[in-house]
Design an enzyme around this catalytic site. Structure first.
Site, PDB file in Angstrom:
ATOM      1  N   CYS A  51      -4.612   2.212   3.840  1.00  0.00           N
ATOM      2  CA  CYS A  51      -4.747   2.962   5.087  1.00  0.00           C
ATOM      3  C   CYS A  51      -3.923   2.373   6.206  1.00  0.00           C
ATOM      4  O   CYS A  51      -4.430   1.699   7.073  1.00  0.00           O
ATOM      5  CB  CYS A  51      -6.199   3.008   5.512  1.00  0.00           C
ATOM      6  SG  CYS A  51      -7.024   4.371   4.744  1.00  0.00           S
ATOM      7  N   ASN A  94      -9.473   3.075 -12.624  1.00  0.00           N
ATOM      8  CA  ASN A  94     -10.166   2.224 -11.658  1.00  0.00           C
ATOM      9  C   ASN A  94     -10.296   2.913 -10.298  1.00  0.00           C
ATOM     10  O   ASN A  94     -11.068   2.492  -9.448  1.00  0.00           O
ATOM     11  CB  ASN A  94      -9.439   0.883 -11.490  1.00  0.00           C
ATOM     12  CG  ASN A  94      -8.007   1.047 -11.051  1.00  0.00           C
ATOM     13  OD1 ASN A  94      -7.215   1.684 -11.745  1.00  0.00           O
ATOM     14  ND2 ASN A  94      -7.637   0.486  -9.927  1.00  0.00           N
TER      15      ASN A  94
END
Lengths: 383, 376
Positions: B319, B144
Site C-alpha cells: 500500500c 498464500n
C-alpha cells in the site's frame, strides 16, 4: 619521522578579522568527528594535522574527516624535520610505479635549495631507487609533493583527498528543516549545513494514514545526515487531525496548499520556541503542484518573522538525486513508505492558488486550536 | 488477537517440549564420526522418513533446508538449465516468482501462467502453454494470498500427458497440514514445505524430491543433505518440522473443521454489517486464508488502526502510491481500489470462533471509522 593526515581548509581562508572564530570552530568540529578514535588534532599555521594514530585507523579517520564541512582536502603524509639528509633519505625509501613528478613547495625561504632545483634533485633520487620509473611532468601517475613549512617541518605526500568544502557547522545562524521522507529535504539540510548552518528538523506524521515505518524512515534519514550536520533534534508532529479537518471542511483542490500553510505556521512557531533563526525546505521550482511560484507565494505569506531558505530551488532532479546518492540518503529516501503529503492527495491539486481562496478556506477551521494541538503532540527524538 | 497465521504461526507447546529435550542431549554435529554424531544423523533420518510417511511419499527423499524460500530456490535454480523451458504461475510466492524472474533475466526460457478470476492457475492458459518443449513447471498448491487451491493432480496429469518427462515442482507451504497432501497421488517431482507455517520453528523448511539425481546444488560446502544443502544440519529445527507435519496431518480434519467455522463466522459478521466489501476468496478455497477488500480504503491504514486495538492481520497489497499493486490480485483482474483495500485474514488451529467474531466486529468498526474520516 611521523605519519600524519594533513588537513587543508577552504573558504575560511578568506575570512578577515574573524578568521580565528571560523578556524576554532573547524578545529572543534574535527575533534568531535574523531571521537572514539585514539589520535590528536594539531593546529599549525593555516592547516591542521592528525597525529598519533594507529595506522589501521587511517581509513576510518579519513572517512570521518570527509564528513566535516570546512575541509578542502586532506593528505596522508609523513612529517619530517626540515633537514636535507632526512628528507633525501626518506624520499629514497619511497617505492613508486609508472610515471611520476616531484613538486616542491618551499614556504621556508631559509631552506638552502630552491624549489625547482630541489624538485630535480629529489626526482633523481627517486629514479635511482625505483627501476622502470619514468618522469612525466604533465600527467603523472604520482605527484610526489614535498611541502617545506616555515616551522621547521616538512610534509611529504602524494595523495590529495577531496573534502566536502563549505564552512564549519556552527559558524552560521541556525535553521529548522522541514524533513519529509523524500529525496529532496535531506539534501536541503545537507546543503545548508555545508554553509555552516546548524540545524534541527521537523517532520509531519499522519498515523494511521502513514505507517510507523514511514516515521522510522525519516529517523533513519536524519541519522544519515547527522554525519555531516552534527547531532540535532527531530521534532515529530502529529498531523492526522489537521489533515482530517482539511479533508472534511475545505476544498479538495486546495488541500495540499492549505496543509503546507499550516505546516509552515507550525514550523515557524516551533523554530521560535527552540531558537532556530530560519526555516529550510527542499522545495524545487516546478517539481510538484505545491512548488510553483504561486504556491510558494501563498505558503511563504504565513511565515511572519523568519527567512525561508530553499537551497534546491533551481536544481534539476538529477542533480538532487546525485547529491542524495553521494551523501547516502538516496536508498533510504526511495523506500516506499508514504509521508503525509501524499495521503488525502487530491486528484487535481491547484497549481496557482489564490490568497483570498486560502484565507476563505482557512476560515472554516479553528486554526489556532489545530496548531496548538499539533505543537502539543510533538515527539522529540535526539539524533 | 493474531490473524496473520499465513505469515507465521506460534510454535506448538508440544514441539517446544520435544526440541528442548533433544537439544539438551543431542547437540552434536551429525557429521561427526563418533557415536553421538551418528545418533544425531539417525534422528534426522527418522524425521525424514516420518515426513515422507505422513505425506504418503513412497519414493524419493526429503532435503532439509533453512526455509521454504531456500527450498524453492533450490527447486528452480537447481533444476532449470539453459536448454530447458519452464512454466511458472504468476501467482507464486516471491521466493518462486522472483527466482523465475531472475532466471529469465539471465537468459533462461521462463514463461508465466495466468490466473483465473478465482486466483487459481487458468486451466486454458496452462493447456495452451504446456507443450512438449516444456521441461519444468512450478505451480503452488494453495495460494498464500487468497487460499485458492490449484488442482495439482490434474495439472500434473495434463503436463505428463504432453511431456512425460516434465519436472513438476509444487510449493505446498500453505497446504501441508491444512488440506490433504498425498505426494504419491499428486505425482509431483518436488514439493516445498515450511515448519513455521504449521506451528514449528522458523528457520527450517524442506523440499521433497523424487529424484535427487535430477537436482544440482546451489549452495556449496560440506555436502550435507545429499550434497544439495551444505551446512551443519539443524536437528531441533528438523525435529520441529517433522513433529509439525506429524501433528498437523494427524489432526487435519478437526483443525480443518475449526478453520471452516472461523471462516463462516467471519463472513457471517461481515455480511451482517452494512459495509461495502469484496470477497476475493471463493468457497472451495482453503478456509485458513480469507482475502477481503474494502474498496476506497487503504489497507495499510486499516492495519494501523487494527494494530492500535491489538488486532494483527495481514496486508494483501503493497500500500504505497510509489509501490501500489499486488501481483496476484492484479492477475485475478481486480481493480485498483479493491487491491488497495485488501486485507488477508488467516486462521490457525488455535483460533477460536469467539475471537473471530470479536475481530470481525472490530474490523467493521475500523472500516466504518476510516470511511467516515475520509468522507467529503
Amino acid at each position: 619521522m611521523q605519519e600524519i593526515i594533513l588537513i587543508r581548509y577552504s573558504e575560511i581562508f578568506l575570512k578577515g578579522k574573524n578568521f580565528g572564530f571560523f578556524e576554532k570552530k573547524l578545529y572543534d568540529n574535527i575533534v568531535d568527528s574523531l571521537q572514539g578514535v585514539d589520535c590528536n588534532v594539531v593546529r599549525m599555521n593555516k592547516r591542521f594535522y592528525v597525529e598519533n594514530f594507529d595506522n589501521k585507523f587511517r581509513r576510518k579517520i579519513i572517512d570521518r574527516l570527509k564528513c566535516v564541512f570546512g575541509i578542502c582536502s586532506m593528505s596522508p603524509a609523513v612529517m619530517l624535520d626540515t633537514d636535507l639528509k632526512t628528507i633525501n633519505d626518506y624520499v629514497a625509501s619511497i617505492k613508486l610505479n609508472g610515471t611520476f613528478r616531484v613538486t616542491v613547495n618551499r614556504a621556508d625561504k631559509r631552506f638552502p635549495v630552491t624549489s625547482p632545483d630541489y624538485s630535480r634533485a629529489l626526482g633523481g633520487i627517486v629514479l635511482s631507487h625505483n627501476q622502470g620509473l619514468t618522469v612525466d611532468l604533465h600527467n603523472p601517475d604520482t605527484n610526489l609533493c614535498v611541502d617545506i613549512r616555515e616551522n621547521g617541518l616538512t610534509f611529504v605526500y602524494h595523495e590529495v583527498i577531496a573534502g566536502r568544502g563549505g564552512m564549519p557547522v556552527g559558524t552560521s545562524g541556525s535553521g529548522l528543516l522541514l524533513l519529509s521522507g523524500g529525496i529532496d529535504s535531506p539534501v536541503a539540510g545537507y546543503m545548508m549545513s555545508r554553509r555552516g548552518m546548524p540545524i534541527n528538523a521537523i517532520h509531519f506524521h499522519s498515523y494511521p494514514y502513514t505507517s510507523e515505518a514511514a516515521k522510522e524512515k525519516v529517523i533513519d534519514l536524519a541519522r544519515i545526515i547527522k554525519k555531516y550536520t552534527g547531532p540535532f533534534k527531530l521534532h515529530i508532529v502529529s498531523f492526522t487531525k489537521i489533515q482530517e479537518e482539511l479533508h472534511k471542511k475545505c476544498a479538495s483542490d486546495y488541500m495540499i496548499t492549505l496543509m503546507r500553510r499550516i505546516m509552515y505556521r507550525i514550523a515557524e512557531r516551533l523554530a521560535k520556541n527552540i531558537g532556530c533563526q530560519s526555516i529550510l525546505t527542499g522545495e524545487n521550482l516546478g517539481q510538484v503542484a505545491s512548488q510553483t511560484v504561486e504556491s510558494m507565494t501563498v505558503t511563504n505569506a504565513v511565515v511572519e518573522d523568519l527567512p525561508i531558505f530553499r537551497p534546491l530551488i533551481s536544481f534539476d532532479k538529477e542533480d538532487i538525486t546525485s547529491i542524495a546518492k553521494d551523501i547516502g540518503t538516496y536508498d533510504t529516501s526511495i523506500l516506499p513508505y508514504e509521508d503525509c503529503c501524499t495521503v488525502f492527495l487530491p486528484k487535481y491539486p491547484v497549481i496557482k492558488p489564490k490568497m483570498e481562496k486560502c484565507i476563505k478556506e482557512e476560515s472554516k477551521l479553528d486554526l489556532e486550536e489545530l496548531i496548538a494541538g499539533a505543537l502539543d503532540s510533538i515527539e522529540i527524538i535526539d539524533i | 488477537m493474531f490473524f496473520d497465521n499465513a505469515s507465521t504461526t506460534k510454535i506448538d507447546s508440544r514441539i517446544i517440549e520435544n526440541i528442548s529435550e533433544l537439544n539438551e542431549v543431542f547437540f552434536y554435529n551429525p557429521g561427526g564420526l563418533y557415536s553421538k554424531g551418528r545418533k544425531v544423523k539417525e534422528l534426522i533420518n527418522d524425521c525424514r522418513h516420518k515426513i515422507m510417511d505422513k505425506l504418503n511419499a513412497s519414493d524419493g527423499n526429503i532435503v532439509f533446508t533453512g526455509s521454504a524460500t531456500e527450498a524453492n530456490n533450490l527447486a528452480l535454480r537447481g533444476t532449470i538449465k539453459k536448454n530447458m523451458k519452464a512454466l511458472v504461475s504468476v501467482g507464486e510466492h516471491p521466493s518462486v516468482y522472483n527466482t523465475a524472474i531472475e532466471l529469465r533475466q539471465q537468459g533462461y526460457k521462463v514463461e508465466f501462467l495466468c490466473l483465473d478470476s478465482d486466483g487459481k492457475v487458468d486451466l486454458e492458459d496452462f493447456r495452451f502453454k504446456m507443450t512438449d518443449e516444456v521441461d519444468f513447471v512450478s505451480i503452488m498448491h494453495v495460494s498464500n494470498e487468497t487460499g485458492a487451491i490449484n488442482d495439482i493432480a490434474e495439472l500434473v496429469s495434463i503436463a505428463r500427458d504432453i511431456n512425460p518427462n516434465v519436472i513438476f515442482h509444487c510449493d505446498g507451504v500453505q497446504a501441508v497440514g491444512k488440506i490433504k497432501v498425498d505426494i504419491d497421488e499428486l505425482d509431483v517431482d518436488m514439493y516445498t514445505m515450511s515448519a513455521h507455517k504449521i506451528y514449528g520453528m522458523k528457520g527450517v523448511g524442506a523440499l521433497y524430491v523424487r529424484d535427487i539425481k535430477k537436482l544440482k546444488t546451489i549452495m556449496f560446502g560440506g555436502g550435507q543433505e545429499f550434497g544439495l544443502r551444505s551446512g551443519t544440519e539443524n536437528l531441533i529445527g528438523i525435529k520441529s518440522l517433522s513433529d509439525a507435519v506429524d501433528f498437523a496431518v494427524s489432526e487435519l480434519d478437526d483443525n480443518f473443521k475449526n478453520a471452516c467455522n472461523c471462516k463462516l463466522k467471519f463472513l457471517e459478521v461481515l455480511q451482517s454489517s452494512d459495509l461495502d466489501y469484496v470477497l476475493n476468496s471463493r468457497n472451495g478455497n482453503s478456509p485458513y486464508i480469507v482475502s477481503v477488500s474494502f474498496p476506497g480504503c487503504r489497507a495499510e491504514t486499516l492495519l494501523n488502526m487494527l494494530d492500535d486495538e491489538e488486532v494483527y492481520v495481514g496486508n494483501g497489497s503493497a500500500c504505497s502510491s510509489k509501490n501500489s499493486g499486488n501481483r496476484v490480485l492484479e492477475n485475478m483482474g481486480l481493480n485498483k481500489s479493491v487491491i488497495e483495500g485488501n486485507l488477508r485474514i488467516s486462521f490457525s488451529k488455535d483460533t477460536s470462533v469467539e475471537d473471530v467474531e470479536k475481530m470481525t466486529i472490530l474490523l467493521c468498526d475500523v472500516v466504518k471509522k476510516y470511511r467516515e474520516n475520509v468522507k467529503k
